[in-house]
Every structure is written in structure tokens, then in C-alpha cells.
Write a protein that holds these residues in place. Structure first.
Motif, PDB file in Angstrom:
ATOM      1  N   MET A 181       0.821  -1.197   0.000  1.00  0.00           N
ATOM      2  CA  MET A 181       0.000   0.000   0.000  1.00  0.00           C
ATOM      3  C   MET A 181       0.861   1.255   0.000  1.00  0.00           C
ATOM      4  N   LEU A 182       0.655   2.099  -1.008  1.00  0.00           N
ATOM      5  CA  LEU A 182       1.310   3.403  -1.053  1.00  0.00           C
ATOM      6  C   LEU A 182       0.388   4.492  -0.503  1.00  0.00           C
ATOM      7  N   GLY A 183      -0.915   4.341  -0.728  1.00  0.00           N
ATOM      8  CA  GLY A 183      -1.880   5.310  -0.238  1.00  0.00           C
ATOM      9  C   GLY A 183      -3.247   4.675  -0.095  1.00  0.00           C
ATOM     10  N   HIS A 184      -3.964   5.030   0.955  1.00  0.00           N
ATOM     11  CA  HIS A 184      -5.294   4.466   1.215  1.00  0.00           C
ATOM     12  C   HIS A 184      -6.139   5.584   1.817  1.00  0.00           C
ATOM     13  N   HIS A 185      -7.120   6.039   1.066  1.00  0.00           N
ATOM     14  CA  HIS A 185      -7.982   7.133   1.512  1.00  0.00           C
ATOM     15  C   HIS A 185      -9.418   6.619   1.630  1.00  0.00           C
ATOM     16  N   GLU A 186     -10.020   6.821   2.799  1.00  0.00           N
ATOM     17  CA  GLU A 186     -11.390   6.355   3.029  1.00  0.00           C
ATOM     18  C   GLU A 186     -12.302   7.533   3.384  1.00  0.00           C
ATOM     19  N   ARG A 187     -13.520   7.468   2.851  1.00  0.00           N
ATOM     20  CA  ARG A 187     -14.555   8.431   3.215  1.00  0.00           C
ATOM     21  C   ARG A 187     -15.759   7.661   3.754  1.00  0.00           C
ATOM     22  N   VAL A 188     -16.113   7.918   5.004  1.00  0.00           N
ATOM     23  CA  VAL A 188     -17.201   7.227   5.687  1.00  0.00           C
ATOM     24  C   VAL A 188     -18.378   8.187   5.832  1.00  0.00           C
ATOM     25  N   ARG A 189     -19.585   7.688   5.571  1.00  0.00           N
ATOM     26  CA  ARG A 189     -20.786   8.522   5.661  1.00  0.00           C
ATOM     27  C   ARG A 189     -21.687   8.024   6.804  1.00  0.00           C
ATOM     28  N   ILE A 190     -22.074   8.936   7.680  1.00  0.00           N
ATOM     29  CA  ILE A 190     -22.996   8.649   8.775  1.00  0.00           C
ATOM     30  C   ILE A 190     -24.328   9.319   8.456  1.00  0.00           C
ATOM     31  N   GLY A 191     -25.420   8.552   8.502  1.00  0.00           N
ATOM     32  CA  GLY A 191     -26.721   9.027   8.045  1.00  0.00           C
ATOM     33  C   GLY A 191     -27.532   9.763   9.097  1.00  0.00           C
TER      34      GLY A 191
END
Length: 315
Positions: free
Chosen positions: A139-149
Motif C-alpha cells: 500500500m502506497l496510499g489508502h484514503h477512506e470516506r465514511v458517511r454517517i446518516g
């Protein structure tokens, strides 16, 4: 060495004690031992009651690594009371008693149990997909976007990976999603967004773990880099209070963003780290919610083995 009758009397006494005082997993183990049934036979009896539970789940239940939570699992517990010739509500009562813990201790204990249980299930699911421990990618880069409803639930997440192959022939990545307690993996959806397509998907209802193959259109050669993006639609559990990500070998940059619905904003947010699921949390730091986009984030320039996450408190 005790005779067979003495052994049976001892098993019955242990069962009576466990049913009175618990905990659930000890009572279940004692009941199965007292009846002399192997887990395969217990599973067979459950299927005759119209309940499907795997031998692995039964094993985890009697070890205390997992607790039955979902409606189907609670049906199984009631059926077990009949199969194992136990008083009505005896096991169900112990499950309820086990949930009555001091409020301040619940989140950490639940997180530890869920991570331990999920790690064992994850190994089984990965083996089912013939996925080796070394997937051939760094892994060189790991970007996560989490959404809470709006119901404070984990709606879903999107992940963008930048990887480098360290051997020839790598053509896939296995994504892992661990839902909140009470989630329904059978209703989750995996979306391949960029430079990949969805392959086989495996789910475990008890732990809320989902794994999915993301197939590349090319076979990478050692040293080649690759970018891909995917998402998981969830929204199947109750109130969410944190999002955690575990890492094995050290890797590149990791960024996590959690965005909240404007009608459900937390009162405070913080980041944290753990060396392992059993270790105490450290590195706690308060995070400020952004104004317009109602989000918080963290960035790790280079991740190390362990756990990192963001937690939040509701009113």
C-alpha cells in the motif's frame, strides 16, 4: 479415574451451576457436554428445527468469542434449549444478563469481542476465496470516506487505493468491510467504481464481516503501481459510534474522513490508536467538525501495524 456414571453426575452438576450463574458460553458448553453431542450433531438438530447455524459459529458461541445477537441466532438459542433439554428461557436469560454491564465499560468490551471474533471469521472467509496472507500488493496510499446518516447509522464508505505490486501476476484485491453490531451483511452492496470490477463476495451475519474480490483488468508486473476505487453501501445497523481500521504490515499514507448528516451531528469527535484489539487505546486527540461539510478527518503519513480510528459522542 471416575466411572461413566460419576462423569455424568459431574457434568450434570457443572451444568446446573452454569445455568444458575452463567456466563452464557460456559452454560452452553456445559449443556453440550452433558448431552454428549458433537457440534455436527447439534447443527443437524438445529437444521431440523429450521434454523441454520454453522459449526464454526457454535464453536465460537461456546468459547465466548462470539455472542448470538441477530434474530436468527436468537431463534437458534431457543431451539438449543429444546435440543439440549434445558428449561425454557435458561440460555436466553443468560444472554440478557451478560449484556447488563456498567455503561462506561460497554464500548471497549464490545469492540474487543467483536474484533477478536471478526478476526477468526475473516481468516475463514479469506481462505474460502483462496486469498493468501501476502496478496502481492504494497500500500502506497489508502484514503477512506465514511458517511454517517440521519439515523446516526453507518451509511457506507468509499475507499481509494494506490498500490504497488511486489511480484508478477497480481490481478485482484480483497476488500474487507466490518459493519456495526446488528448489521445485515446480506443487504450490503459492493460497488466497483474505478479500474476494477466486483468478483466473489462472502458474508458472515454473526460478526457483520463482508469480504469482496475486486478484479483488475490487467495482471501487474513486480514494481508496477495501480489505482482503484470501490464503495460499500451499508445502512443496515443502528447507531454508529466509531470507525476503526486495522493494518498488518507497515504501509504508506492513510487518510480517513467521516462525514455526518446535517440533521445528526455529534457533540464531539476524537481520533485514537491501538497496538492491538486487546491493547489500551492511546493517541487520543480531539477533532473539530468542519462547518459546511460536517466532517472530521485524520491523516497518517505512514501507517504502522495496529488499529487507528475515529470515535464520536452523541447527545
Amino acid at each position: 479415574m471416575p466411572h461413566a456414571t460419576e462423569t455424568a453426575d459431574l457434568a450434570t452438576a457443572e451444568l446446573d451451576t452454569a445455568l444458575r450463574g452463567g456466563p452464557f458460553h460456559v452454560a452452553l458448553r456445559a449443556a453440550i457436554a452433558a448431552r454428549g453431542l458433537p457440534l455436527q450433531r447439534v447443527q443437524h438438530h438445529l437444521s431440523r428445527h429450521g434454523v441454520k447455524v454453522g459449526v464454526t459459529s457454535l464453536s465460537y458461541w461456546q468459547q465466548g468469542a462470539r455472542r448470538p445477537q441477530r434474530p436468527e441466532s436468537l431463534r437458534a438459542v431457543r431451539a438449543l434449549e429444546e435440543i439440549l433439554q434445558l428449561p425454557d428461557e435458561s440460555l436466553i436469560r443468560l444472554l440478557a444478563d451478560g449484556d447488563e454491564r456498567p455503561a462506561g465499560r460497554q464500548p471497549a468490551a464490545r469492540t474487543y469481542r467483536s474484533l477478536v471474533a471478526a478476526s477468526g471469521v475473516l481468516a475463514e472467509l479469506l481462505a474460502d476465496l483462496d486469498c493468501p496472507p501476502d496478496a502481492g500488493l504494497h500500500m502506497l496510499g489508502h484514503h477512506e470516506r465514511v458517511r454517517i446518516g440521519a439515523r446516526r447509522e453507518l451509511l457506507g464508505r468509499e475507499a481509494h487505493h494506490i498500490v504497488r505490486a511486489h511480484r508478477d501476476g497480481v490481478d485482484r484485491f480483497v476488500a474487507v468491510h466490518h459493519g456495526d453490531p446488528g448489521c445485515a451483511p446480506e443487504h450490503m452492496t459492493v460497488r466497483a467504481l474505478d479500474n476494477c470490477r466486483t468478483g466473489r463476495v462472502r458474508r458472515d451475519d454473526e460478526t457483520g464481516v463482508l469480504v469482496a474480490e475486486l478484479l483488475f483488468d490487467i495482471r501487474l508486473r513486480a514494481g508496477e503501481t495501480f489505482l482503484f476505487r470501490y464503495g460499500v453501501e451499508d445502512g443496515t445497523a443502528g447507531v454508529s459510534r466509531e470507525y476503526v481500521r486495522g493494518f498488518g504490515p507497515a504501509g504508506g499514507q492513510y487518510a480517513l474522513q467521516v462525514r455526518f448528516d446535517e440533521n445528526a451531528l455529534p457533540v464531539r469527535c476524537h481520533r485514537f490508536t491501538q497496538h492491538s484489539a486487546a491493547a489500551p487505546r492511546s493517541g487520543r486527540r480531539e477533532l473539530t467538525l468542519s462547518g459546511r461539510h460536517h466532517s472530521v478527518h485524520l491523516v497518517e503519513p505512514r501507517v504502522r501495524s495496529g488499529i487507528i480510528g475515529i470515535g464520536w459522542d452523541w447527545e
